[in-house]
Design a protein around this motif. Structure first.
Motif, short mmCIF file in Angstrom:
data_model
loop_
_atom_site.label_atom_id
_atom_site.label_comp_id
_atom_site.label_asym_id
_atom_site.label_seq_id
_atom_site.Cartn_x
_atom_site.Cartn_y
_atom_site.Cartn_z
N ARG A 114 0.83 -1.19 0.00
CA ARG A 114 0.00 0.00 0.00
C ARG A 114 0.87 1.25 0.00
NH1 ARG A 114 -2.18 3.93 3.02
NH2 ARG A 114 -0.83 3.38 4.77
N ILE A 115 0.65 2.10 -1.00
CA ILE A 115 1.36 3.37 -1.10
C ILE A 115 0.34 4.49 -0.97
CG2 ILE A 115 2.77 4.85 -2.58
CD1 ILE A 115 3.89 2.31 -3.85
N ASP A 116 0.52 5.32 0.01
CA ASP A 116 -0.39 6.44 0.25
C ASP A 116 -0.24 7.45 -0.88
OD1 ASP A 116 -1.80 8.62 1.11
OD2 ASP A 116 -0.96 8.66 3.12
N PRO A 117 -1.32 7.74 -1.63
CA PRO A 117 -1.20 8.69 -2.74
C PRO A 117 -0.77 10.09 -2.29
CG PRO A 117 -3.50 8.16 -2.30
CD PRO A 117 -2.68 7.20 -1.52
N VAL A 118 -1.16 10.47 -1.07
CA VAL A 118 -0.74 11.78 -0.56
C VAL A 118 0.77 11.79 -0.31
CG1 VAL A 118 -0.98 13.43 1.34
CG2 VAL A 118 -3.00 12.25 0.45
N MET A 119 1.29 10.68 0.22
CA MET A 119 2.73 10.55 0.44
C MET A 119 3.47 10.63 -0.89
SD MET A 119 5.09 9.97 2.82
CE MET A 119 4.13 9.24 4.15
N LEU A 120 2.97 9.92 -1.89
CA LEU A 120 3.59 9.94 -3.21
C LEU A 120 3.58 11.36 -3.78
CD1 LEU A 120 4.80 8.58 -5.70
CD2 LEU A 120 2.47 8.02 -6.44
N LYS A 121 2.45 12.04 -3.64
CA LYS A 121 2.33 13.41 -4.14
C LYS A 121 3.36 14.32 -3.48
CE LYS A 121 -0.88 17.32 -4.10
NZ LYS A 121 -2.22 17.78 -3.68
N ARG A 122 3.57 14.15 -2.18
CA ARG A 122 4.53 14.99 -1.46
C ARG A 122 5.96 14.69 -1.91
NH1 ARG A 122 3.19 14.51 4.80
NH2 ARG A 122 4.78 16.15 4.92
N PHE A 123 6.27 13.42 -2.15
CA PHE A 123 7.60 13.07 -2.65
C PHE A 123 7.84 13.69 -4.02
CE2 PHE A 123 8.37 9.38 0.32
CZ PHE A 123 9.64 9.80 0.71
N ASP A 178 18.29 3.25 -1.75
CA ASP A 178 16.89 3.03 -2.10
C ASP A 178 16.06 2.96 -0.82
OD1 ASP A 178 17.53 2.83 -4.80
OD2 ASP A 178 17.88 0.66 -4.64
N PHE A 179 14.92 3.65 -0.83
CA PHE A 179 13.99 3.58 0.29
C PHE A 179 12.65 3.07 -0.24
CE2 PHE A 179 17.12 6.72 1.47
CZ PHE A 179 17.36 6.46 2.82
N ILE A 180 12.18 1.95 0.32
CA ILE A 180 10.94 1.36 -0.15
C ILE A 180 9.79 2.33 0.15
CG2 ILE A 180 9.34 -0.58 0.11
CD1 ILE A 180 11.74 -2.32 0.80
N LEU A 181 9.07 2.68 -0.88
CA LEU A 181 8.07 3.74 -0.77
C LEU A 181 6.99 3.42 0.25
CD1 LEU A 181 7.40 6.48 -1.96
CD2 LEU A 181 6.17 5.35 -3.79
N SER A 182 6.56 2.16 0.33
CA SER A 182 5.49 1.81 1.25
C SER A 182 5.92 1.86 2.72
CB SER A 182 4.96 0.40 0.93
OG SER A 182 6.01 -0.55 1.01
N ARG A 183 7.24 1.92 2.98
CA ARG A 183 7.73 1.99 4.35
C ARG A 183 8.00 3.42 4.81
NH1 ARG A 183 12.02 -3.06 3.87
NH2 ARG A 183 10.44 -4.69 3.55
N CYS A 184 7.73 4.37 3.94
CA CYS A 184 7.85 5.78 4.31
C CYS A 184 6.53 6.21 4.96
CB CYS A 184 8.15 6.63 3.08
SG CYS A 184 9.70 6.22 2.26
N ARG A 185 6.55 6.42 6.25
CA ARG A 185 5.31 6.66 6.98
C ARG A 185 4.88 8.12 7.01
NH1 ARG A 185 5.91 2.90 12.43
NH2 ARG A 185 6.35 0.90 11.37
N ASP A 186 5.84 9.02 6.99
CA ASP A 186 5.49 10.44 7.07
C ASP A 186 6.67 11.28 6.58
OD1 ASP A 186 4.00 12.68 7.52
OD2 ASP A 186 3.98 12.52 9.71
#
Length: 285
Positions: A114-123, A178-186
């Protein structure tokens, strides 16, 4: 020629090539244009390519001739099959493609992360601004078993065949990782950075992996493998970023010791194996 007109002409060719024919109603339904406009589009296409379509009165549609040669689209099997897979994975709907009726298709189910779309947008915003940011990240290494805030300067996204990564300079470890995107919490505290994406040599540099048929296969099997992978003279060269060499080897199971598999289960090998190992080790430093 206007973009909208050219797109409708491409649609005509798509339906003719993949669906075997096209009606005026297909154009009106897809693009919301009038019946006269759809007729004009078909007339324009026949004027530009008079030998490509003929009207079949029994089917009440325009069908491709034996001389049909696309002008506005390039038939692409991979693109068509990717769309079928996306439909099967419920990523897109049939109405989001130009396919009329999709053949039955399924794909091996793979647990998705699960990848938070808001998190992706911020990245994406941080990458575009070329700034650094603190990320609350959960590593799976024994060195850092607990999630912690760490500053990174992201500059790209990478996919290893199963997972999405953020490629970034880690200010904690002082190197690109590399940082796994789904493990980026905030994310928090964007700031200017001196980290330069161009300094990420493992990302900007490519290694040419030379693949060939497994020599343990029969001559006929090797010929088939060469055809499968569009090889020339028994090999194909795949440029791979140094940062992705590890994943490339794992996903193709090229790291499996020969005796563990039958030749038919490992149909391709890396022909420049020693150079590949050196490049992979250099990327890991």
């Amino acid at each position: 020629m206007r973009w909208g007109t050219e797109q409708r002409l491409e649609f005509i060719e798509f339906r003719a090539f993949w669906e075997g024919g096209i009606r005026r109603g297909d154009i009106t339904d897809r693009f919301g244009v009038s019946v006269p406009q759809a007729s004009n589009d078909l007339a324009l296409y026949q004027k530009l390519e008079p030998n490509n379509l003929r009207y079949d009165a029994s089917e009440k549609r325009y069908v491709p001739t034996v001389e049909f040669t696309p002008r506005f689209m390039k038939p692409n099997a991979d693109r068509y099959l990717i769309q079928l897979k996306a439909i099967a994975d419920h990523v897109i709907g049939l109405d989001e493609t130009w396919i009329t009726i999709a053949p039955q298709v399924d794909a091996m189910p793979v647990p998705t992360r699960r990848i938070d779309p808001v998190m992706l947008k911020r990245f994406i915003a941080v990458i575009r601004s070329k700034k650094s940011v603190e990320v609350y990240y959960q590593s799976m290494s024994g060195k850092r078993p607990e999630a912690l805030w760490r500053r990174i300067t992201p500059h790209a996204f990478g996919h290893d065949g199963l997972r999405w990564h953020v490629r970034a300079y880690c200010h904690l470890d002082n190197k690109f990782k590399d940082f796994i995107l789904s493990r980026c919490r905030d994310l928090r505290n964007e700031d200017i950075t001196e980290a330069d994406a161009n300094a990420d040599r493992n990302w900007t540099s490519f290694f040419d992996v030379v693949l060939g048929p497994n020599p343990a296969l029969t001559p006929s099997q090797r010929d088939t493998v060469s055809s499968d992978y569009d090889m020339r003279d028994g090999e194909v060269i795949i440029p791979v970023r140094y940062a992705l060499l590890y994943y490339f080897e794992k996903r193709l199971r090229l790291d499996v010791v020969g005796e563990h598999d039958k030749p038919t289960e490992k149909p391709i090998i890396i022909k420049n194996w020693e150079e590949f190992c050196q490049a992979r080790q250099a990327a890991a430093l």
